[in-house]
Write a protein that holds these residues in place. Structure first.
Motif, PDB file in Angstrom:
ATOM      1  N   HIS A  27      -0.204   8.469 -14.377  1.00  0.00           N
ATOM      2  CA  HIS A  27      -0.539   6.650 -14.370  1.00  0.00           C
ATOM      3  C   HIS A  27       1.189   6.177 -14.000  1.00  0.00           C
ATOM      4  CE1 HIS A  27      -4.924   7.172 -16.115  1.00  0.00           C
ATOM      5  NE2 HIS A  27      -4.477   7.644 -14.776  1.00  0.00           N
ATOM      6  N   THR A  28       2.308   6.452 -14.708  1.00  0.00           N
ATOM      7  CA  THR A  28       2.957   5.459 -14.191  1.00  0.00           C
ATOM      8  C   THR A  28       3.618   6.062 -13.071  1.00  0.00           C
ATOM      9  OG1 THR A  28       3.622   5.670 -16.957  1.00  0.00           O
ATOM     10  CG2 THR A  28       5.478   5.137 -15.233  1.00  0.00           C
ATOM     11  N   ALA A  29       3.765   6.952 -12.428  1.00  0.00           N
ATOM     12  CA  ALA A  29       4.748   7.488 -11.041  1.00  0.00           C
ATOM     13  C   ALA A  29       2.851   6.682 -10.355  1.00  0.00           C
ATOM     14  CB  ALA A  29       4.198   9.408 -11.043  1.00  0.00           C
ATOM     15  N   ASN A  30       2.376   6.748 -10.239  1.00  0.00           N
ATOM     16  CA  ASN A  30       1.087   5.990  -9.601  1.00  0.00           C
ATOM     17  C   ASN A  30       1.232   4.669  -9.042  1.00  0.00           C
ATOM     18  OD1 ASN A  30      -0.679   8.150  -8.592  1.00  0.00           O
ATOM     19  ND2 ASN A  30      -1.949   7.203 -10.772  1.00  0.00           N
ATOM     20  N   GLU A  31       2.041   3.640 -10.111  1.00  0.00           N
ATOM     21  CA  GLU A  31       2.325   2.872  -9.925  1.00  0.00           C
ATOM     22  C   GLU A  31       3.987   2.721  -9.350  1.00  0.00           C
ATOM     23  OE1 GLU A  31       2.271  -0.739 -10.690  1.00  0.00           O
ATOM     24  OE2 GLU A  31       0.409   0.710 -10.580  1.00  0.00           O
TER      25      GLU A  31
ATOM     26  N   GLY B 179       7.068   0.958   3.961  1.00  0.00           N
ATOM     27  CA  GLY B 179       5.832   0.990   4.995  1.00  0.00           C
ATOM     28  C   GLY B 179       4.610   1.804   5.391  1.00  0.00           C
ATOM     29  N   MET B 180       4.459   2.812   3.543  1.00  0.00           N
ATOM     30  CA  MET B 180       3.485   3.534   3.653  1.00  0.00           C
ATOM     31  C   MET B 180       2.017   2.666   3.518  1.00  0.00           C
ATOM     32  SD  MET B 180       5.338   6.842   1.506  1.00  0.00           S
ATOM     33  CE  MET B 180       6.062   5.707   0.220  1.00  0.00           C
ATOM     34  N   GLU B 181       0.948   3.892   4.094  1.00  0.00           N
ATOM     35  CA  GLU B 181      -0.106   4.461   3.633  1.00  0.00           C
ATOM     36  C   GLU B 181      -0.407   4.785   2.522  1.00  0.00           C
ATOM     37  OE1 GLU B 181      -4.599   4.932   5.554  1.00  0.00           O
ATOM     38  OE2 GLU B 181      -3.428   4.374   6.999  1.00  0.00           O
ATOM     39  N   LEU B 182      -0.667   4.183   1.602  1.00  0.00           N
ATOM     40  CA  LEU B 182      -0.606   4.753   0.666  1.00  0.00           C
ATOM     41  C   LEU B 182      -2.398   4.824   0.026  1.00  0.00           C
ATOM     42  CD1 LEU B 182      -0.106   6.679  -2.002  1.00  0.00           C
ATOM     43  CD2 LEU B 182       1.048   4.245  -2.948  1.00  0.00           C
ATOM     44  N   SER B 183      -3.007   5.786  -0.461  1.00  0.00           N
ATOM     45  CA  SER B 183      -4.108   5.660  -1.062  1.00  0.00           C
ATOM     46  C   SER B 183      -3.742   6.764  -2.120  1.00  0.00           C
ATOM     47  CB  SER B 183      -5.330   6.624  -0.643  1.00  0.00           C
ATOM     48  OG  SER B 183      -5.355   5.549   0.571  1.00  0.00           O
TER      49      SER B 183
ATOM     50  N   ILE C 250      -4.684  -0.978  -2.618  1.00  0.00           N
ATOM     51  CA  ILE C 250      -4.051  -2.714  -2.200  1.00  0.00           C
ATOM     52  C   ILE C 250      -5.233  -2.753  -3.808  1.00  0.00           C
ATOM     53  CG2 ILE C 250      -5.658  -3.981  -0.718  1.00  0.00           C
ATOM     54  CD1 ILE C 250      -4.337  -2.247   1.613  1.00  0.00           C
ATOM     55  N   LEU C 251      -6.143  -1.915  -4.498  1.00  0.00           N
ATOM     56  CA  LEU C 251      -6.627  -2.550  -5.207  1.00  0.00           C
ATOM     57  C   LEU C 251      -6.261  -2.648  -6.806  1.00  0.00           C
ATOM     58  CD1 LEU C 251      -9.836   0.269  -4.224  1.00  0.00           C
ATOM     59  CD2 LEU C 251      -9.817  -2.839  -3.894  1.00  0.00           C
ATOM     60  N   GLY C 252      -4.603  -1.745  -6.000  1.00  0.00           N
ATOM     61  CA  GLY C 252      -3.611  -2.349  -7.128  1.00  0.00           C
ATOM     62  C   GLY C 252      -3.998  -0.741  -8.661  1.00  0.00           C
TER      63      GLY C 252
END
Length: 314
Positions: free
Chosen positions: A258-262, A272-276, A307-309
């Motif tokens: 989860h920390t890495a996700n942040e 400018g990456m599109e991240l999911s 975008i949902l954080g």
């Protein structure tokens, strides 16, 4: 304040070199602890604190225990010994420490890195592939090998620009054993699987995982996948990921992941990456290596936009 240098001279210990406030010499208790004389200076003492340690036999302590051990007296008598030496002039004897040569540690000889270094390893046994749900063609694509002696995976670490071999990570198949060759190889400067990152990534999502073997599994399922060699994402790794227009973070579903996700979200905004994020909903295991193929495909196909954080991965 205790004059440690003066104590060392009165104890008549064999000293060889100095490095700042550290003095190097033969271990005074080596024979008593090992039965053999110390022939390679491996004992160090700090002349400011009196703390000392032998990196060969493990003998360590402070200036009081040193005096007690060398002189064969008890701790309280060691204090009296310090008081006695404080009153004795030593004239030119102090030069012994001041004139010790500066300690210089020899650099280990570096063996040039080349693909030939991997020739000592073999192809992974079919049984080990089945245990990890890996396909032979995917293992070959990533150049993964097997260390027969240590029963470990050999995972190449390559230059992100030309794909040349920097080294490898050895991951034990039994338990949590990791070893990097050569020691200090800069894994954070690259990603596992960088050699497969081609122009076609522009039209295909790049799946990012922590474990190299998880990346191999995803490759076997037809995905473009790389590994960050763990749960810490570096800036250099993020710069490599931006070669792909769309990135799906399938990092482990635990606190470190989860920390890495942040970290990934911050880098995605910066570059400018599109991240999911991989969708773990309804999945009981924490990484793709232990999932069924159906769970993996569902998690990828229903990945949630960053975008949902935090709601996208929690």
């Amino acid at each position: 304040m205790i004059d440690v240098e003066k104590i060392l001279l009165f104890l008549e210990l064999p000293l060889y070199a100095q490095r700042g406030s550290e003095v190097n010499g033969l271990c005074p208790m080596h024979k008593q602890r090992t039965g053999k004389e110390d022939r390679r200076p491996s004992w160090w003492i700090n002349t400011e604190t009196g703390a000392h340690i032998c990196f060969s036999c493990g003998y360590k302590g402070n200036i009081y225990t040193l005096i007690a051990d060398v002189k064969g007296i008890d701790y309280h008598d060691a204090r009296d010994y310090i008081d006695d030496t404080a009153e004795k002039p030593i004239d030119s004897l102090m030069k012994r420490i001041k004139e010790l040569p500066q300690y210089v540690q020899a650099e280990p000889e570096q063996i040039p890195m080349s693909e030939a270094r991997l020739a000592v390893y073999i192809d992974a046994p079919d049984l080990e592939l089945r245990k990890r749900f890996l396909k032979r063609e995917a293992v070959d694509t990533h150049g993964v090998k097997w260390d027969l002696k240590n029963e470990a995976w050999i995972l190449p670490i390559r230059d992100p620009n030309d794909g040349s071999l920097w080294g490898w990570q050895e991951k034990g198949a039994r338990g949590r054993f990791f070893k990097n060759q050569p020691a200090g190889v800069k894994k954070s400067k690259t990603v596992f699987g960088v050699e497969i990152m081609e122009d076609e990534l522009i039209n295909k999502p790049l799946i990012v995982v922590e474990s190299p073997l998880d990346a191999v599994r995803l490759t076997g399922l037809g995905h473009q996948a790389i590994s960050t060699f763990g749960a810490i994402i570096s800036e250099d790794q993020a710069k490599i990921m931006r070669r792909a227009l769309k990135v799906i973070a399938a990092l482990d579903n635990d606190k470190a992941g989860h920390t890495a996700n942040e970290q990934m979200r911050e880098f995605s905004r910066k570059y400018g990456m599109e991240l999911s994020y991989f969708n773990y909903t309804g999945i009981d295991v924490k990484d793709v290596g232990d999932m069924t193929e159906q769970e993996i495909e569902r998690g990828i196909q229903t990945a949630k936009t960053s975008i949902l954080g935090k709601a996208a991965y929690l």
